[in-house]
Design a protein around this motif. Structure first.
Motif, PDB file in Angstrom:
ATOM      1  N   ALA A  87       0.828  -1.204   0.000  1.00 17.27           N
ATOM      2  CA  ALA A  87       0.000   0.000   0.000  1.00 17.27           C
ATOM      3  C   ALA A  87       0.865   1.258   0.000  1.00 17.27           C
ATOM      4  O   ALA A  87       1.942   1.291   0.607  1.00 17.27           O
ATOM      5  CB  ALA A  87      -0.908  -0.002   1.223  1.00 17.27           C
ATOM      6  N   LEU A  88       0.382   2.282  -0.683  1.00 22.05           N
ATOM      7  CA  LEU A  88       1.054   3.579  -0.703  1.00 22.05           C
ATOM      8  C   LEU A  88       0.301   4.523   0.223  1.00 22.05           C
ATOM      9  O   LEU A  88      -0.845   4.898  -0.050  1.00 22.05           O
ATOM     10  CB  LEU A  88       1.084   4.148  -2.122  1.00 22.05           C
ATOM     11  CG  LEU A  88       2.024   3.474  -3.120  1.00 22.05           C
ATOM     12  CD1 LEU A  88       1.875   4.111  -4.489  1.00 22.05           C
ATOM     13  CD2 LEU A  88       3.464   3.573  -2.655  1.00 22.05           C
ATOM     14  N   ASP A  89       0.931   4.861   1.332  1.00 19.84           N
ATOM     15  CA  ASP A  89       0.325   5.801   2.271  1.00 19.84           C
ATOM     16  C   ASP A  89       1.419   6.686   2.843  1.00 19.84           C
ATOM     17  O   ASP A  89       2.585   6.310   2.908  1.00 19.84           O
ATOM     18  CB  ASP A  89      -0.408   5.060   3.391  1.00 19.84           C
ATOM     19  CG  ASP A  89       0.500   4.094   4.146  1.00 19.84           C
ATOM     20  OD1 ASP A  89       1.234   4.558   5.038  1.00 19.84           O
ATOM     21  OD2 ASP A  89       0.488   2.888   3.820  1.00 19.84           O
ATOM     22  N   TRP A  90       1.020   7.870   3.251  1.00 21.36           N
ATOM     23  CA  TRP A  90       1.997   8.842   3.735  1.00 21.36           C
ATOM     24  C   TRP A  90       2.745   8.371   4.993  1.00 21.36           C
ATOM     25  O   TRP A  90       3.977   8.503   5.055  1.00 21.36           O
ATOM     26  CB  TRP A  90       1.315  10.183   4.006  1.00 21.36           C
ATOM     27  CG  TRP A  90       0.929  10.908   2.760  1.00 21.36           C
ATOM     28  CD1 TRP A  90      -0.329  11.089   2.261  1.00 21.36           C
ATOM     29  CD2 TRP A  90       1.816  11.547   1.829  1.00 21.36           C
ATOM     30  NE1 TRP A  90      -0.285  11.791   1.081  1.00 21.36           N
ATOM     31  CE2 TRP A  90       1.011  12.088   0.796  1.00 21.36           C
ATOM     32  CE3 TRP A  90       3.198  11.698   1.765  1.00 21.36           C
ATOM     33  CZ2 TRP A  90       1.555  12.775  -0.279  1.00 21.36           C
ATOM     34  CZ3 TRP A  90       3.752  12.382   0.697  1.00 21.36           C
ATOM     35  CH2 TRP A  90       2.931  12.919  -0.308  1.00 21.36           C
ATOM     36  N   PRO A  91       2.069   7.816   6.007  1.00 22.74           N
ATOM     37  CA  PRO A  91       2.830   7.366   7.194  1.00 22.74           C
ATOM     38  C   PRO A  91       3.882   6.317   6.848  1.00 22.74           C
ATOM     39  O   PRO A  91       4.998   6.348   7.388  1.00 22.74           O
ATOM     40  CB  PRO A  91       1.735   6.780   8.102  1.00 22.74           C
ATOM     41  CG  PRO A  91       0.483   7.470   7.681  1.00 22.74           C
ATOM     42  CD  PRO A  91       0.603   7.656   6.200  1.00 22.74           C
ATOM     43  N   GLY A  92       3.538   5.390   5.944  1.00 20.83           N
ATOM     44  CA  GLY A  92       4.491   4.346   5.587  1.00 20.83           C
ATOM     45  C   GLY A  92       5.690   4.881   4.841  1.00 20.83           C
ATOM     46  O   GLY A  92       6.847   4.575   5.182  1.00 20.83           O
TER      47      GLY A  92
END
Length: 273
Positions: free
Chosen positions: A109-114
């Motif tokens: 998944a592409l997410d800002w926190p990661g």
């Protein structure tokens, strides 16, 4: 030493059961691989533009701030060499883009926190030393610019950009400064490119020391001199075009180059066994 005695070092190696990691295997590529990696980089940017524009924007705003600060301090005449030198730290800023490409490749998944979490975590890893190497080269570049200015233009260099351009382009000494400066700059850029083109994405993906990563990067360039020098030339042209309009082009150029570098790394270094 009797037959019953063993060296301490041997006992430690036997008890630990650890084996030194093999050096990453460098592969051979061709010009077609550069084109293919560039296409993959463009697809990554189109698939996740918000990340590309964010990291490109951070890089662009950093360049703007440095040049504006030089102007405010009455040193606008170093804006051009400062802008060129600033491009040298691009690989470090692009770490977030490498992570985006890695996640897309792995189906994560592409997410800002990661993504941002991985970027911030690098300060505790070997990649932080690579950032130091990039900054060190930038400092050396600016130092030699000052030396060349003193040698060819004089200790009292023009304080305004217009006057500086007039001296550089309108006098034999200025033209010599320009020629020698570009030759030295190109040589330093090639050295830094060889040290970092593979090492940054390699350290992001694997637990290695930064010296091994730099050696692997240099080996990749030496093994594939023609395509890699060609890629360095593409980077130089794109960055020069992007920096021209007051760094605005970096919003797009850096993401494309960053994503492409990840895919090129995949073609240059064999997967870990």
């Amino acid at each position: 030493m009797s037959q019953d005695e063993k060296p301490v070092a041997s006992e430690g190696a036997e008890n630990s059961g650890e084996r030194p990691k093999a050096a990453p295997q460098v592969l051979t590529i061709g010009a077609g691989d550069i084109v293919d990696a560039l296409g993959q980089g463009l697809r990554d940017f189109r698939a996740a533009p918000r990340f590309g524009l964010f990291f490109g924007g951070v890089y662009a705003l950093g360049g703007m701030l440095i040049v504006l600060t030089a102007s405010a301090l009455g040193m606008s005449y170093i804006s051009y060499p400062l802008a060129v030198g600033f491009a040298l730290i691009g690989p470090f800023v692009a770490v977030g883009l490498y992570e985006v490409s890695r996640r897309r490749e792995a189906g994560e998944a592409l997410d800002w926190p990661g993504v941002l979490g991985v970027v911030f975590a690098q300060r505790k890893r070997e990649l932080g030393w690579m950032a130091f190497v990039s900054l060190f080269v930038l400092v050396v570049w600016m130092y030699q610019v000052r030396i060349l200015i003193a040698l060819f233009i004089g200790l009292r260099a023009p304080t305004t950009m217009d006057a500086f351009v007039s001296v550089v382009l309108g006098t034999p000494e200025g033209l010599m400064f320009l020629a020698i400066g570009h030759v030295i700059g190109a040589a330093m850029a090639l050295v830094l490119f060889s040290l970092t083109v593979v090492s940054f994405p390699l350290l992001l993906e694997r637990e290695l020391d930064f010296v091994t990563a730099m050696i692997t990067s240099v080996r990749a360039v030496v093994t594939n001199p023609v395509p890699m020098i060609g890629w360095a030339f593409v980077i130089m042209i794109l960055l020069m075009i992007a920096i021209g309009p007051f760094f605005i082009g970096l919003f797009v150029a850096l993401p494309i180059l960053g994503h492409t570098t990840w895919h090129l790394y995949r073609k240059l270094v064999a997967p870990e066994a």
